[in-house]
Write an enzyme that holds these catalytic residues in place. Structure first.
Site, PDB file in Angstrom:
ATOM      1  N   LYS A 155      54.244  39.174  40.535  1.00 36.67           N
ATOM      2  CA  LYS A 155      54.426  40.609  40.363  1.00 36.67           C
ATOM      3  C   LYS A 155      55.694  41.051  41.092  1.00 36.67           C
ATOM      4  CE  LYS A 155      50.500  41.727  38.224  1.00 36.67           C
ATOM      5  NZ  LYS A 155      50.416  42.464  36.944  1.00 36.67           N
ATOM      6  N   ASP A 179      56.192  39.495  36.130  1.00 40.15           N
ATOM      7  CA  ASP A 179      55.618  40.723  35.582  1.00 40.15           C
ATOM      8  C   ASP A 179      56.128  41.905  36.398  1.00 40.15           C
ATOM      9  OD1 ASP A 179      54.178  42.709  34.419  1.00 40.15           O
ATOM     10  OD2 ASP A 179      52.196  41.910  34.913  1.00 40.15           O
ATOM     11  N   GLU A 205      57.571  39.813  31.740  1.00 42.37           N
ATOM     12  CA  GLU A 205      56.571  40.690  31.139  1.00 42.37           C
ATOM     13  C   GLU A 205      56.873  42.151  31.497  1.00 42.37           C
ATOM     14  OE1 GLU A 205      51.729  41.253  31.376  1.00 42.37           O
ATOM     15  OE2 GLU A 205      52.626  39.339  31.985  1.00 42.37           O
ATOM     16  N   ASP A 230      53.463  44.393  27.583  1.00 34.84           N
ATOM     17  CA  ASP A 230      52.114  44.595  28.111  1.00 34.84           C
ATOM     18  C   ASP A 230      51.763  46.070  27.979  1.00 34.84           C
ATOM     19  OD1 ASP A 230      49.730  44.797  29.445  1.00 34.84           O
ATOM     20  OD2 ASP A 230      50.400  43.908  31.299  1.00 34.84           O
ATOM     21  N   LYS A 252      45.548  42.612  25.984  1.00 32.17           N
ATOM     22  CA  LYS A 252      44.482  42.810  26.963  1.00 32.17           C
ATOM     23  C   LYS A 252      43.242  43.270  26.201  1.00 32.17           C
ATOM     24  CE  LYS A 252      47.105  42.068  30.635  1.00 32.17           C
ATOM     25  NZ  LYS A 252      47.500  43.169  31.530  1.00 32.17           N
TER      26      LYS A 252
END
Length: 343
Positions: A155, A179, A205, A230, A252
């Site tokens: 992240k 991400d 991402e 995403d 998701k």
């Protein structure tokens, strides 16, 4: 059909931080239980603050229309999902939990693990990543060393992103997936992605805000690494929007409203020659099993929810040190619900 449910607030092993300083120590989640013809199916929907559907809202909607859920004559998942979609048009999270539970029931009725229903003739071999949330470099390194893994999802979304990846790279040869959780601007993103190209990064991402389509078009044409959507890819209609702005999509289950629409999203992405990832929203083993049963259809897997949580409510997934996630051969999801508060 009889429906019951329980809410949980599952503790993370470590505080979990993403871009914009969003940190959480627990994951609220809803587990639903469907009983039908002597069989029991389970489903899950975790609550994510910035989507404004807390578990309380899921419970409220379910209670308000419970009678309509229970009177449905369940035969197969597609009809079930369409019924739920019209019953709860503003609550895809709740639809997801009920859809997964319906698939669990269907697999048990047919005597097959879910993955067997859509396993292609040449299934893909995927491994799950393990997520490292934003923290000090020292703590991020410590988390990696505590959990040696072949692929890490890192992240980012800080002023020191390049330095963080350079520092982490000194401690592992593992593949990195980045991400940014929409934490960058276009020019900043291109600079960082260019630096990441030579640091063992596989793809990026959601680099930009979900509605920055102009910036994504620019980045799509310039980026030396693949870009995956995403936050910009929530529902089925978003797949076409992401085409020629991203190289692939991260589906998701909770956001798109379950396995049933996820299967259609995978099919549409393939028609558009886009890559496909199915990602985690920090589900327990219940929701993670549903994700893992899709792995033969996709390119990248992010099903590490149970690894990040200190508490779980089910068993049935095997995480191997090489990154493989092995699903049970039992029918349906193949999970055993344990209910941690009844231990």
């Amino acid at each position: 059909m009889k429906v019951t449910y329980k809410t949980y607030n599952l503790a993370f092993r470590y505080p979990f931080t993403i871009s914009n300083g969003r940190t959480k120590t627990h994951q609220p989640t809803l587990i639903v239980r469907l009983e039908h013809l002597g069989r029991v199916g389970f489903g899950e929907a975790p609550a994510i603050t910035y989507y404004n559907i807390p578990v309380e809202k899921m419970v409220e909607d379910l209670e308000r229309k419970r009678i309509f859920v229970e009177k449905f004559a369940f035969t197969e998942p597609e009809r079930w999902w369409h019924y739920l979609h019209h019953l709860f048009p503003a609550n895809p999270f709740l639809v997801c939990a009920l859809d997964i539970a319906g698939w669990d029931l269907y697999g048990q009725i047919k005597g097959k693990p879910l993955g067997e229903f859509w396993k292609p003739s040449q299934p893909k071999q995927t491994i799950t990543d393990y997520t490292i949330g934003i923290d000090t470099v020292e703590k991020m390194v410590a988390k990696m060393q505590e959990k040696p893994w072949p692929v890490y999802k890192i992240k980012l979304g800080t002023d020191n992103d390049i330095a963080i990846i350079e520092a982490l790279r000194k401690h592992t040869d593992a593949v990195f997936r980045i991400d940014a959780n929409a934490g960058w601007k276009a020019s900043e993103a291109l600079e960082k992605i260019t630096a990441f190209k030579d640091l063992g990064v596989e793809f990026i991402e959601q680099p930009l805000a979900k509605d920055d389509w102009e910036g994504m078009k620019f980045l799509y044409e310039k980026s030396p690494l693949p870009l995956y959507a995403d936050e910009a890819c929530v529902a089925e209609s978003d797949v076409d929007k992401c085409h020629l702005h991203f190289h692939g999509i991260n589906i998701k289950l909770t956001k798109c409203s379950g396995l049933t629409p996820a299967l259609r999203m995978i099919e549409r992405a393939r028609e558009l020659k886009m890559g496909v990832m199915v990602g985690s929203m920090n589900e327990s083993t219940v929701g993670s099993a549903a994700i893992a049963h899709l792995q033969s259809l996709i390119d990248y897997l992010d099903a590490d929810g149970p690894l990040l949580l200190r508490e779980d409510v089910a068993t049935g997934l095997l995480y191997e040190n090489n990154g493989n996630v092995v699903t049970s051969t039992n029918p349906g999801l193949g999970i055993t619900f344990t209910d941690l508060y009844q231990k």
